[in-house]
Scaffold this active site. Sequence first.
Site, short mmCIF file in Angstrom:
data_model
loop_
_atom_site.label_atom_id
_atom_site.label_comp_id
_atom_site.label_asym_id
_atom_site.label_seq_id
_atom_site.Cartn_x
_atom_site.Cartn_y
_atom_site.Cartn_z
N HIS A 1 -10.97 0.27 -25.89
CA HIS A 1 -11.57 1.27 -26.76
C HIS A 1 -10.53 1.97 -27.64
CE1 HIS A 1 -15.67 1.04 -25.17
NE2 HIS A 1 -15.08 0.77 -24.02
N LYS B 1 -14.87 -4.83 -30.59
CA LYS B 1 -15.15 -3.43 -30.90
C LYS B 1 -14.52 -3.10 -32.27
CE LYS B 1 -16.15 -1.94 -26.22
NZ LYS B 1 -16.34 -3.27 -25.65
N THR C 1 -13.97 -22.52 -19.32
CA THR C 1 -14.96 -22.04 -20.28
C THR C 1 -14.63 -22.53 -21.69
OG1 THR C 1 -16.20 -20.07 -20.97
CG2 THR C 1 -13.82 -19.85 -20.86
#
Length: 404
Positions: free
Chosen positions: A216, A247, A276
């Site tokens: 953040h 973000k 993945t």
Amino acid sequence: MNFEAYFQHELDALREAGNYRVFADLKRQQGAFPKAAWHKEDDVKDVTVWCSNDYLGMGQHPATLAAMKEAIDTCGAGAGGTRNISGTNHYHVLLELELADLHGKEAALLFTSGYVSNWAALGTLASRIPNLEVFSDADNHASMIEGIRHSRAPKRIWKHNDVEDLDRRLSMSDPDTPKLIAFESVYSMDGDIAPIAEICDVADKHGAMTYLDEVHAVGLYGPRGGGIAEREGLMDRLTVIEGTLGKAFGVMGGYISASERLCDFVRSFASGFIFTTALPPAVAAGAAASIRHLKESELERHHQRRNVAALRERLDAMGIPHLHNESHIVPVMVGDAKKCKFISDLLLENYGIYVQPINYPTVPKGTERLRITPSPLHTGADLDALTAALSELWSQCALSRAVA
């Protein structure tokens, strides 16, 4: 067992408590952020989004979009495999170089999300370093908690941002035991900021590794958007800096930045990386373009700080309770799950303002809130509309309490 009846019972209990989550069906409007079209049944309504984690609007920035379009035209849609099997595209390599440079580290390693980067990196480090003990801040994100839990390493939880408690708990451990301190820079729900320098001092005292989640903060703080650690000149004191591309950078994906050997170690042993499919090349290209732009431009950060300050001033003037902090996150405190959802619903239905209610288990019961994240692209008119609506709803809630 009647499984369907059980599912329904548990969902009904969530609804009764006011904690049932409802997705707002939104279509973001390219070039018009923070505006979006809200689809409800057969109706479509224009709304202003006040809770996006696209903190700087970089998901709409021309540089980001141009880079993604160019990569699609060049490489097509998907990566075509895992990073180990044909999925390492040149755009991934360039992005990892940008990220290493952003944090002043030797290397960086991409993951498919910030959640996965925390889960995989912490899980791998804590499980494979013999006898490692992990010291985890009490307010760490679920992804960090899950990664540490998955590792099965001994975990010591220290009081949130309490350096004295961290030092005390480390002092109780065998000095010869390897240690890792895991914490965040900006905590997403309260918006408070960790005392990074003091934590690093304690880490140095006890010979501990440090793992800092800057999810953040990246893009938002520091002269080049490297986060709180860059702003405070501390990047070189941290063993691992983890961040997200989903973000402030406006795209998607997660990463760690660290020494070349540490990144190679995680790359070689982390199942969450190995097994993945790699990020689409266009996503990597868009993220790299966003990072490059924010390394050079202070404009977005300046305008965001201006809007955050303006909102806080207006909330104070109206007497609307909000948590004071030094970050860009403005938590408006409601303190009741049903009331929080009620206010959120009215804002959307009656005022065309979308702010998602934040209830348990994301925050403790009794601390329910509206988590508002002003962007640089919110206008003065947007601020006027939001604060006027909040003022009216707060007055209605106060009146209903008085009548009751």
